[in-house]
Design a protein around this motif. Structure first.
Motif, PDB file in Angstrom:
ATOM      1  N   ALA A   3       0.832  -1.210   0.000  1.00  0.00           N
ATOM      2  CA  ALA A   3       0.000   0.000   0.000  1.00  0.00           C
ATOM      3  C   ALA A   3       0.866   1.260   0.000  1.00  0.00           C
ATOM      4  N   ALA A  36       2.384   1.675  -3.422  1.00  0.00           N
ATOM      5  CA  ALA A  36       1.392   2.132  -4.393  1.00  0.00           C
ATOM      6  C   ALA A  36       1.240   3.648  -4.353  1.00  0.00           C
ATOM      7  N   GLU A  37       1.295   4.223  -3.154  1.00  0.00           N
ATOM      8  CA  GLU A  37       1.164   5.669  -3.046  1.00  0.00           C
ATOM      9  C   GLU A  37       2.372   6.386  -3.638  1.00  0.00           C
ATOM     10  N   ARG A  51      -7.185   3.940  -7.932  1.00  0.00           N
ATOM     11  CA  ARG A  51      -6.643   2.978  -6.986  1.00  0.00           C
ATOM     12  C   ARG A  51      -7.646   1.843  -6.839  1.00  0.00           C
ATOM     13  N   VAL A 111      -8.316  -1.661  -5.091  1.00  0.00           N
ATOM     14  CA  VAL A 111      -7.886  -2.544  -4.010  1.00  0.00           C
ATOM     15  C   VAL A 111      -8.666  -3.851  -4.108  1.00  0.00           C
ATOM     16  N   ARG A 170      -4.870  -5.726  -1.770  1.00  0.00           N
ATOM     17  CA  ARG A 170      -3.695  -5.318  -2.544  1.00  0.00           C
ATOM     18  C   ARG A 170      -4.051  -4.165  -3.461  1.00  0.00           C
ATOM     19  N   THR A 171      -3.186  -3.183  -3.520  1.00  0.00           N
ATOM     20  CA  THR A 171      -3.457  -1.967  -4.269  1.00  0.00           C
ATOM     21  C   THR A 171      -2.865  -2.046  -5.672  1.00  0.00           C
ATOM     22  N   HIS A 172      -3.747  -1.890  -6.668  1.00  0.00           N
ATOM     23  CA  HIS A 172      -3.348  -1.805  -8.071  1.00  0.00           C
ATOM     24  C   HIS A 172      -3.682  -0.399  -8.569  1.00  0.00           C
ATOM     25  N   LEU A 173      -2.915   0.075  -9.536  1.00  0.00           N
ATOM     26  CA  LEU A 173      -3.069   1.435 -10.054  1.00  0.00           C
ATOM     27  C   LEU A 173      -3.370   1.399 -11.549  1.00  0.00           C
ATOM     28  N   SER A 228      -5.262  -9.756  -9.404  1.00  0.00           N
ATOM     29  CA  SER A 228      -5.255  -8.831 -10.542  1.00  0.00           C
ATOM     30  C   SER A 228      -5.477  -9.492 -11.894  1.00  0.00           C
TER      31      SER A 228
END
Length: 374
Positions: free
Chosen positions: A25, A28-29, A45, A47, A51-54, A135
């Motif tokens: 996380a 990701a930022e 963003r 989630v 889990r963070t995907h962009l 993902s």
């Protein structure tokens, strides 16, 4: 070059082990801020399973090009203390620099150079090193209808593009027996460790070197104490194949395994994780890359078939032309000597920029075998 190197350092020094949700996380930022600065647009963003995907969708037109990358790494938190970021004698080092944070920086700089072009999606995921469990559907959905998918994973040896990747299947085989005292009455037990030994040999025999198929038993465990006949054992299996037919053959064989010892039982879970990236999926885009390299006055990249998989396997499996290994030139992925050759960064980024521009200029990219930008 200074901007490229500064951005790579910024990403590498933010550790992002796949197994640490908080670290992913945070990473990701950092990636989101860099991308917003370079592209002038905040990402979505997404989630999934924590889990963070962009996702950056550039422009309002139809999606034509998908660019894939990931910001998670295999390196545990604290690795930077042992393997710090640094550039020395033209070589950049640091955990995750080659696989694949340099590729992310290249993507940002290429798209910025193109003026954030219409019809391009940049998707940066946070679970690729785990097999992309959360993902995968997102990747396949974003790929639908695209003329090309470009993967900024690191290059093969010598800067070669990855034009063929093996498909991957993963399994766990669980053996169940019966516990008994190993010294007093072992005959009353059903030894799950012995059953595991029989099954490991059977599984390993499913490999076919001539076909490029490897079937490798890996993690193994059995028993609870040294003086007890093991009542349960288990082992993992890693399968790599060049084509879908081999993937299906091995899958059927593994799921048909039966116990060898009287009273034993066997359970097989898992299956195909990534389809193969066949050479036919990358052939047209690779030819375009070679032609563009000539126009740019840089050496034509070689091509390589590799055993490792990437998210490009998913896009190729969905029928989208896919070219992989467009990222950094270097080596040592997942190893202490992970590194990037700094001198290759400008030409490598220029080639990727030209590829994106060329596909966007092409009215029918799927049909362009022998020309550029027609």
């Amino acid at each position: 070059m200074p901007a490229l190197l500064a951005d790579i350092e910024h990403l590498v020094t933010c550790e992002s082990p796949s197994t640490d949700l908080a670290a992913v996380a945070r990473s990701a930022e950092v990636v989101a801020a860099m991308g917003a600065d370079r592209l002038g647009q905040e990402p979505e963003r997404i989630v999934l399973d924590g889990r963070t995907h962009l996702r950056w969708r550039l422009g309002g037109g139809p999606r034509r090009v998908l660019i894939l990358g990931h910001h998670d790494t295999v390196w545990p938190q604290g690795t930077l203390a042992r393997l710090p970021f640094g550039v020395r004698d033209g070589v950049l080092r640091g955990p995750g620099c080659f696989d694949m944070k340099t590729g992310l920086v290249m993507a940002f700089h290429a798209l910025a150079a193109l003026g954030t072009p219409d019809g391009v999606t940049l998707l940066v995921t946070g679970d690729e090193e785990l097999g992309s469990p959360s993902s995968r559907e997102l990747i396949e959905s974003e790929a639908a209808g695209c003329a090309a998918a470009f993967v900024l994973e690191a290059s093969a040896d010598g800067g070669a593009l990855k034009t063929e990747r093996k498909g991957v299947s993963r399994y766990e085989v669980v053996l169940r027996g019966k516990a008994a005292h190993a010294g007093l009455e072992p005959e009353r037990g059903v030894n799950a460790a012995v059953e595991a030994a029989h099954q490991i040999l059977a599984v390993a025999a499913l490999g076919d070197p001539a076909a490029g198929t490897t079937v490798t038993p890996t993690l193994l465990a059995a028993g609870t104490s040294t003086n007890t006949v093991p009542a349960e054992g288990r082992f993992a299996v890693d399968v790599r194949v060049r084509n879908a037919a081999e993937q299906e053959r091995v899958d059927l064989a593994l799921k048909a395994l039966g116990p060898r010892l009287p009273g034993a039982a066997i359970e097989v879970t898992g299956g195909p994780n990534r389809p193969p990236l066949d050479a036919s999926a990358s052939a047209t885009l690779y030819r375009r890359a070679v032609l563009l390299a000539g126009q740019l006055g840089i050496g034509a990249p070689g091509s390589a078939a590799v055993g490792g998989a990437s998210d490009g396997n998913f896009t190729a499996g969905a029928g989208v032309p896919t070219l992989d290994g467009l990222g950094a030139v270097g080596g040592g992925a997942h190893a202490d000597d992970e590194h990037v050759v700094v001198a290759e960064l400008p030409s490598r980024t220029a080639l990727f920029t030209a590829l994106v521009a060329d596909v966007l200029a092409e009215r029918n990219p799927r049909a362009a075998d022998d020309g550029i930008g027609r």
